[in-house]
Design a protein around this motif. Structure first.
Motif, short mmCIF file in Angstrom:
data_model
loop_
_atom_site.label_atom_id
_atom_site.label_comp_id
_atom_site.label_asym_id
_atom_site.label_seq_id
_atom_site.Cartn_x
_atom_site.Cartn_y
_atom_site.Cartn_z
N ALA A 103 0.83 -1.20 0.00
CA ALA A 103 0.00 0.00 0.00
C ALA A 103 0.87 1.25 0.00
N TYR A 104 1.92 1.26 0.82
CA TYR A 104 2.82 2.41 0.87
C TYR A 104 3.50 2.61 -0.49
N ALA A 105 3.92 1.53 -1.14
CA ALA A 105 4.60 1.64 -2.43
C ALA A 105 3.69 2.25 -3.48
N GLU A 106 2.42 1.87 -3.50
CA GLU A 106 1.48 2.45 -4.46
C GLU A 106 1.20 3.91 -4.17
N LEU A 107 1.05 4.24 -2.89
CA LEU A 107 0.71 5.61 -2.52
C LEU A 107 1.88 6.57 -2.72
N VAL A 108 3.11 6.09 -2.51
CA VAL A 108 4.28 6.93 -2.77
C VAL A 108 4.37 7.25 -4.26
N ALA A 109 4.06 6.29 -5.11
CA ALA A 109 4.07 6.54 -6.54
C ALA A 109 3.01 7.57 -6.93
N ARG A 110 1.91 7.57 -6.22
CA ARG A 110 0.81 8.50 -6.49
C ARG A 110 1.10 9.89 -5.92
N TYR A 111 1.63 9.91 -4.69
CA TYR A 111 1.95 11.18 -4.01
C TYR A 111 3.39 11.13 -3.50
N PRO A 112 4.36 11.44 -4.34
CA PRO A 112 5.78 11.37 -3.91
C PRO A 112 6.15 12.56 -3.03
N ARG A 113 5.51 12.64 -1.87
CA ARG A 113 5.76 13.73 -0.93
C ARG A 113 6.23 13.17 0.41
N ALA A 114 6.54 14.09 1.33
CA ALA A 114 7.16 13.69 2.59
C ALA A 114 6.19 13.60 3.76
N ALA A 115 4.88 13.66 3.53
CA ALA A 115 3.94 13.72 4.65
C ALA A 115 3.45 12.35 5.11
N GLY A 116 3.66 11.32 4.31
CA GLY A 116 3.35 9.96 4.76
C GLY A 116 1.88 9.67 4.99
N ALA A 117 1.61 8.91 6.05
CA ALA A 117 0.27 8.41 6.31
C ALA A 117 -0.77 9.52 6.46
N ALA A 118 -0.37 10.66 7.04
CA ALA A 118 -1.32 11.77 7.21
C ALA A 118 -1.79 12.29 5.85
N LEU A 119 -0.88 12.38 4.89
CA LEU A 119 -1.24 12.81 3.54
C LEU A 119 -2.22 11.83 2.91
N TYR A 120 -1.95 10.54 3.04
CA TYR A 120 -2.81 9.54 2.41
C TYR A 120 -4.21 9.55 3.03
N ALA A 121 -4.28 9.69 4.35
CA ALA A 121 -5.58 9.74 5.02
C ALA A 121 -6.35 10.99 4.59
N ASN A 122 -5.64 12.10 4.45
CA ASN A 122 -6.30 13.34 4.05
C ASN A 122 -6.85 13.24 2.64
N ARG A 123 -6.05 12.71 1.74
CA ARG A 123 -6.50 12.59 0.34
C ARG A 123 -7.68 11.62 0.20
N ALA A 124 -7.65 10.55 0.97
CA ALA A 124 -8.69 9.53 0.84
C ALA A 124 -9.99 9.91 1.52
N PHE A 125 -9.91 10.46 2.73
CA PHE A 125 -11.11 10.65 3.55
C PHE A 125 -11.51 12.10 3.74
N ARG A 126 -10.57 13.04 3.57
CA ARG A 126 -10.86 14.46 3.66
C ARG A 126 -11.56 14.84 4.97
#
Length: 468
Positions: free
Chosen positions: A69-92
């Motif tokens: 999951a991390y490998a796919e999300l890093v490819a989608r959002y190559p930024r430094a915010a990690g899990a917080a960024l992914y949660a924000n983008r997915a659930f807002r």
């Protein structure tokens, strides 16, 4: 000047993309290796008996699921915010984004606290001619870590590189001892196949895997280098899975060696289990030297986690998510002294109120909840359109990185989410005090969030650099 200019986040210069695949790989390996294997081998043995390698193998497989999951999300959002960024983008949901970031931060503090308890155990006793209470040693240890943290990030990173090399050397020594023992026909390899649990075997293995998971944590920190990687799409998945495989192989070899050469009861009763391996080995390797290596490995784990935790607190304060007080910086050293003080006070309290196993388990519990969110997030984002009103969800492009994005098999994040929740559940035999401790730590974050909301007002997750 009466006029001031405010530079927006989008106008800020981007981080330099200078990290290649080899450096990424070394970072993943170095971030995983550490206090877990040095301190928890005996604790895992208490759950399963001689088959210590089995929970480590299971933990490795489970970590690999979430890594997809991390490998796919890093490819989608190559930024430094990690899990917080992914949660924000997915659930807002700003509050959920905050909880994810705060849980990651608190996991760093509990991990450092577990390392501090390990520091005050048998490894330290091997070096000192007199006894020191575990809590006293842990507090002095945290004081040293705090001093390095206050000195500055460049000094901390240099120390980290040296300590990573030392801790890897210690594990290679154990593997070397195991190889020589097998060649000489020493030890009892059959002991490494014995599965002895108090209750059902599957519950013992599950409980052991939950503890062993602590030794594999750290791979998720590597997402914070995605914004500085030359080719994140191409290099990050290879570095992530390669690093996990290398660290996993080292851990399995170390666990097998420990079980083969040392009686299970001895391992269970020791807070320095790998030191017991050195003591029974027929090789001339000073026990005091290995104890020193182990202590430096424990120090490295604590340093990495306290650096991460204090910078997350600082970042949340700067983004107006928690009170601005925590964002104050010391003028001369340019380090976030209030954030550092906050994290070390929590760590001191935790070392005085929990033992090594419980603190490690609290770390695992917090991160398992984060992993569940990340695994669900990747599935949610797949179903979201990549154009139109939600256009900011379109995968970000990196110049020169034309590789095809990694896509996890759908079953992997599904199983990863389910397994994360199962390992976070009471099925593992986790003590109720661990859940209480995790709840109290998250409640501290909720209080800070509410206080800040009353003072500052609403801060949308989309406005926060922490969330992307």
């Amino acid at each position: 000047m009466a006029e001031s200019t405010q530079v927006s986040q989008d106008q800020q210069p981007a981080l330099k993309r200078s990290i290649g695949r080899t450096v990424l790989l070394l970072f993943v390996v170095g971030d995983i290796l550490g206090a877990g294997i040095y301190a928890l081998t005996g604790t895992v043995a208490a759950e399963v008996g001689g088959a210590i390698w089995l929970p480590f193998l299971l933990a490795f497989v489970l970590a690999a699921l979430t890594a997809t999951a991390y490998a796919e999300l890093v490819a989608r959002y190559p930024r430094a915010a990690g899990a917080a960024l992914y949660a924000n983008r997915a659930f807002r949901r700003p509050f959920l984004t905050f909880l994810v970031a705060f849980a990651v931060m608190m996991s760093g503090i509990t991990s450092a606290s577990a390392a501090a308890r390990a520091f005050g155990g048998d490894y330290l006793a091997e070096l000192l001619p007199f006894g020191v209470p575990t809590v006293v040693a842990a507090w002095v240890f945290l004081g040293l870590i705090t001093l390095v943290n206050v000195l500055g990030v460049s000094e901390s990173v240099r120390v980290n590189v040296v300590l990573t090399l030392i801790e890897a050397t210690g594990l290679l020594v154990i593997i070397g001892i195991g190889v020589v023992a097998l060649v000489r026909g020493e030890g009892d390899p059959s002991r490494a196949l014995e599965l002895n649990t108090e209750g059902a075997a599957w519950m013992g293995v599950l409980g052991g895997a939950a503890l062993a998971f602590y030794a594999l944590l750290g791979f998720e920190d590597s997402v914070n280098l995605a914004e500085e990687a030359k080719h994140p799409r191409r290099d990050y998945p290879r570095a992530l899975f390669g690093g996990l495989a290398i660290a996993g192989a080292i851990y399995l070899a170390v666990a097998f060696t420990a079980s083969m050469l040392v009686e299970t009861d001895v391992l269970v009763g020791s807070t320095g289990p790998l030191l017991e391996v050195v003591k029974v080995a027929g090789l001339v390797f000073p026990a005091w030297l290995f104890a020193l290596i182990a202590l430096l490995a424990v120090m490295n784990t604590a340093l990495i986690n306290m650096m991460m935790a204090s910078r997350l607190v600082y970042g949340m304060a700067r983004e107006r998510i928690i009170p601005a007080l925590f964002g104050r910086v010391q003028a001369r050293r340019r380090t976030p002294v209030v954030a550092i003080a906050f994290t070390v006070v929590l760590a001191l309290t935790l070392t005085a109120t929990g033992d090594l196993g419980d603190l490690a388990d609290t770390t695992v519990l917090l991160l398992l909840l984060v992993f569940a969110v990340v695994n669900v997030a990747v599935l949610v984002l797949r179903r979201r359109p990549t154009s139109g009103p939600a256009g900011d969800d379109e995968p970000e492009r990196v110049e020169g990185d034309s590789a095809r994005s990694f896509r996890a098999p759908t079953w992997a994040p599904v199983v990863g989410a389910v397994v994360s929740l199962v390992l976070a559940s009471p099925l593992t035999g986790r003590e109720g005090s661990v859940y209480l401790r995790a709840a109290v730590l998250l409640a501290i974050g909720v209080v800070l969030y509410v206080v800040n909301r009353l003072v500052v007002g609403r801060v949308d997750a989309d406005d926060s650099a922490l969330a992307g």
